[in-house]
Design an enzyme around this catalytic site. Structure first.
Site, mmCIF file in Angstrom:
data_model
loop_
_atom_site.group_PDB
_atom_site.id
_atom_site.type_symbol
_atom_site.label_atom_id
_atom_site.label_comp_id
_atom_site.label_asym_id
_atom_site.label_seq_id
_atom_site.Cartn_x
_atom_site.Cartn_y
_atom_site.Cartn_z
ATOM 1 N N CYS A 150 35.749 36.606 42.191
ATOM 2 C CA CYS A 150 35.036 37.736 42.043
ATOM 3 C C CYS A 150 33.872 37.597 42.946
ATOM 4 O O CYS A 150 33.056 38.593 43.012
ATOM 5 C CB CYS A 150 34.586 37.914 40.755
ATOM 6 N N GLN A 208 36.913 42.466 31.503
ATOM 7 C CA GLN A 208 36.806 42.855 32.849
ATOM 8 C C GLN A 208 36.082 44.384 32.621
ATOM 9 O O GLN A 208 36.319 45.034 31.600
ATOM 10 C CB GLN A 208 38.057 43.189 33.407
#
Length: 427
Positions: free
Chosen positions: A384, A248
């Protein structure tokens, strides 16, 4: 077609579209306007008018500004720069942080309504939550990884917005201080093609310069080098990964998503002895989140197509007795499972919980179809991209699954990107 290209026009921006652009109309045609805010009247230069259903434009000046407009956090991306030279990667940097989150909320809700056909659903009341510390930092200093490009003159920088032109910039305000400091913005890298600057998982950063193969402008097809291992820490747990492997980007994103998955899993539906899965499992972040939530004896398998990530996942999950990591494409893994399943296997899988964290393109029709056939007790979908999530959700909803909860997080301040975590169960 093409007669309007380069023309400056006055536009009234009415709403926001996925991708961080405003929406206006000109002569009955939709115009996607960069660097504008809904409610503004702007002057914009038409940059593409060859599409049958829409045009694109770049704001050059603001006639009637939104009350939410602020000086851009990155001067290299501000209106004062010519649109062709504005750095990409901070398309919401001219909007105050709370309103950025409101616009992201609107995009999520619009996606759920248009692609998942959700109406009158509690998910439409979703709030985009900030990550701890971001408001105090004005949404700056969060990127633990930056990819830069190198042009034929050796200049290092990001691409200009919506292009493949390298632009020189003096700073990278969205990057963590260590990553910004290590970025070779003031160097000439002749013969290089791109540069990755990566947090080393501690207080420093690493610089990896990529050069094309001899005689080629781009590297040959195949996997990029993985680089040296680094260690990231989430709470009390450490994760080994390759420096060029996926992790991430926001330095607090892994902890934020770990907590979200742990909170949103429905405890009454979780069976630690069922064949639980973490699909697109990477280096085991969310597999560990499930194991830490429900105990070291939890049975769960991480499925990841990248062999190096799977190898690291196996190492990272070594203290979970019944956790495993396999290298496989998710669609093929689920297809093989369906082909070899007995009726007893199906009964066990219907007690399983499945975490799914697909790439930006979403899980896709075949993976969702397989999950519907397998029918686990609950699905935790980490998304996402709101449009891809909504498309998958629409298929899941049509197949008999119900969205039980949805949370969203602003893991990418000053950009249009947003992360969401949804839980679905059979009706």
């Amino acid at each position: 077609m093409g007669e309007l290209l380069g023309t400056t026009v006055e536009l009234e921006v009415t709403n926001v579209a996925h991708g961080g652009v405003g929406v206006a109309r000109l002569d009955g045609r939709v115009v996607f306007v960069a660097d504008a805010i809904p409610g503004e009247t702007v002057l914009a230069r038409i940059s593409a008018d060859d599409h049958a259903s829409f045009w694109r434009a770049e704001t050059t000046s603001v006639i009637d500004p939104s009350p939410h407009r602020r000086p851009h956090v990155w001067q290299s991306a501000a209106l004062e720069r010519d649109p062709d030279a504005r750095a990409g990667g901070a398309e919401f940097g001219h909007i105050d942080l709370p309103w950025q989150r409101e616009l992201k909320r609107q995009v999520i809700v619009d996606s759920l309504q248009r692609f998942a056909k959700l109406t009158d659903h509690t998910a439409l009341d979703v709030v985009v939550e900030p990550v701890a510390g971001d408001d105090a930092a004005n949404g700056l200093g969060w990127r633990s990884r930056v990819s830069l490009h190198v042009d034929s003159d050796g200049i290092v920088g990001p691409y200009a917005a919506r292009s493949h032109r390298v632009v020189a910039v003096p700073d990278l305000p969205l990057a963590t201080p260590a990553v910004e400091y290590a970025s070779p913005l003031d160097e000439r890298l002749f013969g290089a093609e791109s540069v990755d600057v990566i947090s080393d998982g501690r207080r420093g950063a690493r610089v990896v310069v990529h050069a094309p193969a001899a005689g080629e402008r781009t590297p040959p097809a195949g996997k990029p080098p993985v680089g040296k291992p680094i260690v990231e820490r989430v709470g009390e747990r450490e994760f080994r990964l390759d420096e060029l492997g996926f992790w991430q980007v926001h330095h607090r994103a892994a902890a934020t998503l770990t907590g979200a998955v742990q909170r949103q899993l429905i405890e009454q539906l979780f069976d630690a002895d069922a064949p639980n899965l973490d699909l697109y499992g990477g280096v085991g972040l969310l597999t560990a989140a499930v194991g830490d939530r429900f105990g070291a004896g939890t049975r769960i398998e991480s499925v990841e197509s990248d062999a190096r990530a799977t190898e690291n996942a196996g190492f990272n999950l070594r203290d979970f007795a019944k956790a495993t990591a396999v290298t496989a494409r998710v669609d093929r893994y689920l297809g093989q499972m369906l082909r070899t399943m007995t009726s007893a296997d199906r009964g066990r899988f219907e007690r399983a919980s499945v975490v799914i964290d697909p790439p930006r393109s979403g899980a896709g029709k075949q993976v969702v179809k397989s999950l519907l056939e397998l029918r686990p007790a609950q699905l935790v979908y980490v998304a996402c991209d709101p449009v891809a999530f909504a498309r998958d959700l629409g298929q899941l909803d049509a197949g008999g699954y119900e969205l039980r909860s949805l949370t969203a997080f602003d893991l990418f301040p000053h950009t249009h990107h947003v992360e969401a975590v949804g839980v679905l169960t059979p009706r």
